[in-house]
Scaffold this active site. Structure first.
Site, PDB file in Angstrom:
ATOM      1  N   HIS A   1     -45.335 124.525 -23.699  1.00 38.97           N
ATOM      2  CA  HIS A   1     -44.501 124.273 -24.881  1.00 38.97           C
ATOM      3  C   HIS A   1     -43.080 124.755 -24.606  1.00 38.97           C
ATOM      4  CE1 HIS A   1     -43.344 123.937 -29.066  1.00 38.97           C
ATOM      5  NE2 HIS A   1     -42.796 125.141 -28.974  1.00 38.97           N
TER       6      HIS A   1
ATOM      7  N   GLU B   1     -41.978  92.808  11.056  1.00 44.21           N
ATOM      8  CA  GLU B   1     -41.226  92.566   9.807  1.00 44.21           C
ATOM      9  C   GLU B   1     -39.998  91.727  10.140  1.00 44.21           C
ATOM     10  OE1 GLU B   1     -41.343  93.152   6.252  1.00 44.21           O
ATOM     11  OE2 GLU B   1     -39.613  91.854   6.563  1.00 44.21           O
TER      12      GLU B   1
ATOM     13  N   ASP C   1     -49.356  92.193  -2.437  1.00 44.79           N
ATOM     14  CA  ASP C   1     -49.022  91.099  -3.356  1.00 44.79           C
ATOM     15  C   ASP C   1     -49.576  89.733  -2.930  1.00 44.79           C
ATOM     16  OD1 ASP C   1     -47.530  92.884  -4.823  1.00 44.79           O
ATOM     17  OD2 ASP C   1     -45.659  91.726  -4.746  1.00 44.79           O
TER      18      ASP C   1
ATOM     19  N   ALA D   1     -46.342  98.062  -6.328  1.00 42.62           N
ATOM     20  CA  ALA D   1     -46.171  98.770  -5.063  1.00 42.62           C
ATOM     21  C   ALA D   1     -47.267  99.809  -4.845  1.00 42.62           C
ATOM     22  CB  ALA D   1     -44.799  99.439  -5.038  1.00 42.62           C
TER      23      ALA D   1
ATOM     24  N   SER E   1     -44.856  88.733  -1.677  1.00 45.10           N
ATOM     25  CA  SER E   1     -44.673  87.681  -2.677  1.00 45.10           C
ATOM     26  C   SER E   1     -43.208  87.304  -2.808  1.00 45.10           C
ATOM     27  CB  SER E   1     -45.182  88.176  -4.028  1.00 45.10           C
ATOM     28  OG  SER E   1     -44.413  89.286  -4.462  1.00 45.10           O
TER      29      SER E   1
ATOM     30  N   GLY F   1     -39.958  96.115   2.515  1.00 44.62           N
ATOM     31  CA  GLY F   1     -40.282  94.893   1.774  1.00 44.62           C
ATOM     32  C   GLY F   1     -39.483  94.697   0.503  1.00 44.62           C
TER      33      GLY F   1
END
Ligand code: FAD
Ligand code: NAI
Length: 471
Positions: free
Chosen positions: A450, A36, A318, A326, A149, A43
């Site tokens: 509820h 990376e 991407d 993601a 991307s 990212g």
């Protein structure tokens, strides 16, 4: 590198696609390297996307609610002030703790993490220009491309990340602009427009199509969303195309044109956000060194097992086909490692939820009404408004509805579309139902607690297959 140092998998990119694949491969006992170049893992999503934007959305909503939605609840507050620097720091601390957390997870799973830019030297060798200087090469039996991307630039209006910005600067402005024009009424456009509009900016969204929300959003829901956002103070120009821009003066000027019957005019703003989509990122990857071609939209071409034309080089996230999300990247990351390790893996692309984190949230999964219509697929529909839901009433938060689409013959669920409080959480129930091939009757006959917002989900299912009780 010598053969003895060969890794089972080398992953280029440490975004959601890359880091999840690295962890999964580590768990499977494989030798893995993840490369990376950003300096931090996670990212786009963790550093400049999902995570920072959600921090700003959450806290700007809180601010806006204190200002405009507290007095009638019997809560009177004194002077309310925004400290933009602290507001941004809160975002940064969420980002830092999460990116550090990912680094810890890689370590824990025995993944080698190289900080640097990876590029193909050959089909098995990746040259890494290390961030700290120098170079190394790693060799992999398998390679996964997960380079993600970047924002698509607007032709003719140079992005300076000051006055003409992408989402990366929209999450980090140091001053609240007086006026902002957002080019593109998709998810990035509307999320960022929400943040700045709540903080006091006059925002106008210019969208080429006749509906907001980008591809996928159900038209009925998109219309309801636009109405609510307009009430919150956002302006919209639909069917309008931005054709050119000029930032030589005090304000950024935009020429907009009638895309489908809209008006031509000149608009101006202090800041223009370009949010017209994202494009795959393969710069510096050296794909040319291995003769790998891209499709017309710059995506790496793969088959159903994520293989490129070189079978041991696979690609996810991407940078290849499918929605740029993601959680889609994460599913692919697990599946690609399973393909490599076990020979099979699976992602159900018909069952990937989308969430837009505006207020109220908009969420959907499966097919929308306009798609079913255009494909001539028969369907029946049922919906339930939050104004008839008891929890929404107690919360004084009754805008929106749950809408379901089902097969008229078999009653099988085809799609769920929600606008309303907590829609992003509620869509998980729709996703599970769709994944398991539930009928709307299955949902309608499932007991829901509820008072919860989720009862609106059950009632929409009842409305689809028979009758809702509370409307
Ligand atoms: P990326 O996250 O882009 O990661 C790719 C990484 O590869 C990058 O860190 C890059 O530095 C690195 N890289 C590239 N080339 C090289 C190289 N040659 N060598 C080494 N490293 C390299 N999605 C959602 O699902 N929910 C959301 O709420 C959401 N919000 C978003 C908000 C914004 C503002 C933006 C921009 C996006 C958002 N997205 C969201 C989309 C999401 O961020 C992406 O779908 C996701 O990050 C894709 O993951 P990826 O790993 O494929 O790519
Ligand atoms: P998008 O594709 O969702 O929307 C872009 C919009 O811009 C479209 O509606 C398009 O018609 C419009 N447009 C294009 N050119 C134009 C022009 N010249 N003038 C006016 N309008 C124009 O892309 P966006 O919003 O940039 O997001 C990119 C990706 O990031 C999306 O694919 C999305 O999946 C992902 N994302 C996801 C989020 C989430 O899941 N909550 C949040 C943010 C981004």
């Amino acid at each position: 590198a010598s053969a003895s140092e060969e890794k089972d998998i080398v992953i280029i990119g440490g975004g959601v696609a890359g880091y999840v694949a690295a962890i999964k491969a580590g768990q499977e006992g494989m030798k893995v390297t993840c490369i990376e170049k950003r300096g931090t893992l996670g990212g786009t999503c963790l550093n400049v996307g999902c995570i920072p934007s959600k921090s700003l959305l959450n806290n700007s909503h809180l601010y806006h609610q204190i200002l405009h939605d507290s007095k009638h609840r019997g809560i009177e507050v004194g002077e309310v002030k925004l400290n933009l620097a602290t507001f941004m720091k809160a975002k940064d601390s969420a980002v830092t703790s999460l990116t550090k957390g990912v680094e810890y997870l890689l370590k824990k799973n025995g993944v080698e993490y190289l900080k640097g830019e990876g590029s193909f030297a050959s089909e098995n060798d990746i040259k890494v220009s290390l961030n700290d200087g120098g170079e190394t090469t790693v060799r992999g039996k398998n390679i996964i491309i997960a380079t993600g991307s970047e924002a698509t630039p607007f032709p003719g209006l140079e992005i300076d990340e000051k006055r003409v910005i992408t989402s990366t600067s929209a999450i980090a402005l140091e001053k609240i602009p007086e006026t902002m024009v957002v080019i593109g009424g998709g998810i990035i456009g509307l999320e960022m427009a929400s943040v700045w509009s709540r903080l006091g900016t006059k925002v106008t969204v210019v969208e080429f199509l006749d509906q907001i929300g980008g591809p996928g959003m159900d038209t009925e829901i998109a219309k309801a969303t636009q109405k609510i956002l307009k009430k919150q103070g956002m302006d919209f120009k639909l069917k309008t195309k931005v054709v050119s821009g000029d930032k030589s003066g005090d304000k950024v000027k935009l020429e907009v044109d009638a895309a489908q019957g809209g008006k031509s005019e000149t608009m101006s703003a202090d800041v223009v956000l370009v949010a017209i989509g994202r494009r795959p990122y393969t710069k510096g990857l050296g794909l040319e060194n291995i003769g790998m071609e891209l499709d017309e939209r710059g995506r790496v071409i793969i088959d159903s097992e994520y293989r490129t034309k070189v079978p041991h080089i696979r690609c996810i996230g991407d940078v290849t086909f499918g929605p740029m999300l993601a959680h889609k990247a994460e599913e692919e990351a697990v599946a690609v490692v399973e393909h490599i390790k076990k020979g099979f893996g699976h992602v159900n692309y018909g069952c990937i939820p989308s969430v837009m984190y505006t207020y109220p949230e908009v969420a959907w999964v499966g097919q929308n009404e306009q798609d079913l219509k255009s494909k001539k697929i028969p369907y029946r529909t049922g919906s339930f408004p939050f104004s008839a839901n008891s929890r929404a009433k107690t919360n004084l938060d009754t805008e929106g509805l749950v809408k379901m689409l089902a097969d008229p013959e078999t009653d099988r669920l085809l799609g769920v579309h929600i606008i309303g409080p907590n829609a992003g959480e509620m869509i998980a129930e729709g996703t599970l139902a769709l994944e398991y091939g539930a009928s709307t009757e299955d949902i309608a006959r499932t007991c829901h607690a509820h008072p919860t917002l989720a009862e609106a989900f059950k009632e929409a299912a009842m409305a689809t297959n028979a009758k809702a009780i509370h409307i």
